[in-house]
Write a protein that holds these residues in place. Structure first.
Motif, mmCIF file in Angstrom:
data_model
loop_
_atom_site.group_PDB
_atom_site.id
_atom_site.type_symbol
_atom_site.label_atom_id
_atom_site.label_comp_id
_atom_site.label_asym_id
_atom_site.label_seq_id
_atom_site.Cartn_x
_atom_site.Cartn_y
_atom_site.Cartn_z
ATOM 1 N N GLY A 1 0.804 -1.222 0.000
ATOM 2 C CA GLY A 1 0.000 0.000 0.000
ATOM 3 C C GLY A 1 0.831 1.263 0.000
ATOM 4 O O GLY A 1 1.957 1.293 -0.506
ATOM 5 N N ASP A 2 0.296 2.326 0.584
ATOM 6 C CA ASP A 2 0.868 3.670 0.483
ATOM 7 C C ASP A 2 1.270 4.223 1.847
ATOM 8 O O ASP A 2 0.863 3.700 2.886
ATOM 9 C CB ASP A 2 -0.182 4.609 -0.134
ATOM 10 N N GLY A 3 2.005 5.347 1.812
ATOM 11 C CA GLY A 3 2.383 6.024 3.064
ATOM 12 C C GLY A 3 3.176 5.084 3.949
ATOM 13 O O GLY A 3 4.153 4.465 3.515
ATOM 14 N N ILE A 4 2.700 4.921 5.189
ATOM 15 C CA ILE A 4 3.415 4.039 6.124
ATOM 16 C C ILE A 4 3.135 2.559 5.834
ATOM 17 O O ILE A 4 3.724 1.686 6.473
ATOM 18 C CB ILE A 4 3.041 4.335 7.596
ATOM 19 N N LEU B 1 -4.131 1.986 2.047
ATOM 20 C CA LEU B 1 -3.952 2.549 0.708
ATOM 21 C C LEU B 1 -4.558 3.935 0.667
ATOM 22 O O LEU B 1 -5.609 4.164 1.250
ATOM 23 C CB LEU B 1 -4.694 1.724 -0.361
ATOM 24 N N GLY B 2 -3.947 4.834 -0.060
ATOM 25 C CA GLY B 2 -4.544 6.149 -0.276
ATOM 26 C C GLY B 2 -3.476 7.206 -0.464
ATOM 27 O O GLY B 2 -2.370 7.081 0.054
ATOM 28 N N MET C 1 -9.522 -10.780 3.800
ATOM 29 C CA MET C 1 -8.462 -9.756 3.737
ATOM 30 C C MET C 1 -8.341 -9.038 5.085
ATOM 31 O O MET C 1 -9.346 -8.658 5.673
ATOM 32 C CB MET C 1 -8.820 -8.762 2.628
ATOM 33 N N PHE C 2 -7.114 -8.824 5.517
ATOM 34 C CA PHE C 2 -6.863 -8.287 6.858
ATOM 35 C C PHE C 2 -6.046 -7.009 6.731
ATOM 36 O O PHE C 2 -5.022 -6.984 6.041
ATOM 37 C CB PHE C 2 -6.166 -9.369 7.694
ATOM 38 N N GLU C 3 -6.485 -5.954 7.396
ATOM 39 C CA GLU C 3 -5.894 -4.621 7.192
ATOM 40 C C GLU C 3 -6.108 -3.765 8.438
ATOM 41 O O GLU C 3 -6.993 -4.042 9.233
ATOM 42 C CB GLU C 3 -6.563 -3.943 5.986
ATOM 43 N N PRO C 4 -5.320 -2.698 8.603
ATOM 44 C CA PRO C 4 -5.564 -1.778 9.721
ATOM 45 C C PRO C 4 -6.866 -0.999 9.524
ATOM 46 O O PRO C 4 -7.333 -0.873 8.392
ATOM 47 C CB PRO C 4 -4.383 -0.797 9.660
ATOM 48 N N VAL C 5 -7.414 -0.464 10.615
ATOM 49 C CA VAL C 5 -8.586 0.407 10.503
ATOM 50 C C VAL C 5 -8.164 1.771 9.943
ATOM 51 O O VAL C 5 -8.913 2.426 9.227
ATOM 52 C CB VAL C 5 -9.275 0.573 11.886
ATOM 53 N N HIS C 6 -6.938 2.178 10.241
ATOM 54 C CA HIS C 6 -6.500 3.540 9.889
ATOM 55 C C HIS C 6 -6.014 3.649 8.445
ATOM 56 O O HIS C 6 -5.882 2.655 7.740
ATOM 57 C CB HIS C 6 -5.396 3.993 10.852
ATOM 58 N N GLY C 7 -5.715 4.860 8.034
ATOM 59 C CA GLY C 7 -5.256 5.147 6.681
ATOM 60 C C GLY C 7 -3.736 5.181 6.561
ATOM 61 O O GLY C 7 -3.005 4.727 7.462
ATOM 62 N N SER C 8 -3.266 5.763 5.449
ATOM 63 C CA SER C 8 -1.851 5.624 5.069
ATOM 64 C C SER C 8 -0.908 6.596 5.788
ATOM 65 O O SER C 8 0.311 6.467 5.655
ATOM 66 C CB SER C 8 -1.714 5.756 3.559
ATOM 67 N N ALA C 9 -1.453 7.569 6.531
ATOM 68 C CA ALA C 9 -0.677 8.432 7.440
ATOM 69 C C ALA C 9 0.655 8.908 6.860
ATOM 70 O O ALA C 9 1.709 8.774 7.484
ATOM 71 C CB ALA C 9 -0.455 7.700 8.769
ATOM 72 N N HIS C 10 0.591 9.485 5.654
ATOM 73 C CA HIS C 10 1.826 9.965 5.015
ATOM 74 C C HIS C 10 2.610 10.918 5.905
ATOM 75 O O HIS C 10 3.832 10.985 5.829
ATOM 76 C CB HIS C 10 1.496 10.675 3.689
#
Ligand code: IPM
Ligand code: MN
Length: 328
Positions: free
Chosen positions: A10-13, A70-71, A261-270
């Motif tokens: 994904g993106d960011g962190i 992702l984002g 599919m397993f993922e964090p609740v939060h976003g990419s936190a650039h």
């Protein structure tokens, strides 16, 4: 046999915390093959690629997917809104029929789970423009609620409540205003409830649920709600239970007709990229959920325990992944 785990950095962190989670799974002694996918806002900015049929076919061949956030960064002008969200994240959830979005919250003495319907509601994409760009422009965005979709979600929530000591389930909606969708949810809930007499139930309107979440989240054991209410309520739930950086998600296909599919609740936190604030906890927790879904309960439990132990020593966030890998 080795599991085939699809990995979307994904993106960011994202790439950094996903690498930490993969390291932890290896350190836990899990036998798996990594199938990597380069998808997200960065990839789109590079060559315009979003998830296509060929990607989906390779993803279907995996046993499960570990996905980073992702984002694009906030304020980005290269990636149009919805490209990554509708084009990748929602397409995966919908096409792989991951109809349960399972979000457990622990922390600050709380212990509850939100079951968010994951394939319908206002996320379904129903609607459109009329007379776009004119003064008479109309935009509609409908909420799609099917009896089948609501029932399978509600049933999953009752089954989950049965496995928990409190056996308590709260329906969250806005039945006083959304009188069509709310009526279908409430009726379905009541009908399924008749099959689970041991489960104690409650109903909260979404706005009231936001107050309870802040003032008295202890009341919750299992919550079931629609896609949009669930999206918003789980950010709040993350915030009150120690921070959204500590919350993981299972996008589950309980029938196992396609990978979950397993993922964090939060976003990419650039904005956190390259700082000591980067915290892999949510991604590591998502990896533990993935392993448990694949039947690796023992490895999942060891990872959770190591993560708990590490967190209780209040480490600098960006060291958590290494510390968990050492301990697991
Ligand atoms: C989430 C996210 C997604 C959602 C976005 C990125 C599409 O906010 O997983 O909660 O709205 O479901
Ligand atoms: Mn969200």
């Amino acid at each position: 046999m080795a599991h085939r785990i699809g990995v979307i950095g994904g993106d960011g962190i994202g790439p950094e915390i996903v690498a930490q989670a993969v390291k932890v799974m290896r350190a836990a002694g899990v036998d798996f093959e990594e199938v990597t996918f380069d998808l997200g806002a960065d990839r789109y900015a590079l060559d315009g690629h979003v998830l296509d049929d060929a990607d989906l076919e390779r993803i279907r061949a995996c046993d499960a997917i570990l996905k980073g956030p992702l984002g694009p960064p906030i304020g980005d002008t290269v990636v149009p809104p919805g490209t990554v969200e509708r084009g990748i994240i929602l397409r995966l959830r919908f096409d792989l029929d991951q109809y349960i979005n399972l979000r457990p919250f622990h922390g600050n003495g709380l212990d509850f789970v939100v079951i968010r319907e994951n394939t319908e509601g206002s996320y379904a994409g129903e609607g459109g423009f009329l007379r776009k760009g004119t003064p008479h422009e109309i935009a509609t965005q409908g909420s799609v609620n099917t009896r089948m979709g609501v029932e399978r979600c509600v049933r999953y929530a009752f089954e989950l409540a049965m496995t928990r000591p409190r056996r308590h389930l709260t329906l969250v909606h806005k039945t006083n205003v959304l009188t069509f969708a709310g009526d279908l949810w409430q009726r379905t809930f009541n009908e399924v409830k008749a099959e689970y007499p041991e489960v104690e139930t409650a109903y909260n309107h979404i706005d009231a649920a936001c107050i309870y979440m802040v003032e008295d989240a202890q009341r919750y054991d299992v919550i079931v709600t629609d896609n949009l209410f669930g999206d918003i309520l789980t950010d709040l739930a993350g915030a009150v239970s120690g921070g959204v950086g500590f919350a993981g998600t299972g996008n589950l296909n309980p029938d196992r007709t396609a990978p979950s599919m397993f993922e964090p609740v939060h976003g990419s936190a650039h904005d956190s990229l390259g700082t000591d604030r980067v915290n892999a906890s949510s991604q590591i927790l998502s990896a533990a959920m993935l392993l448990e879904f694949l039947g690796e309960a023992e490895a999942g439990a060891r990872i959770r325990k190591a993560l708990d132990d590490v967190q209780s020593s209040n480490p600098t966030p960006n060291t958590i992944g290494d510390l968990v890998a050492e301990r697991v």
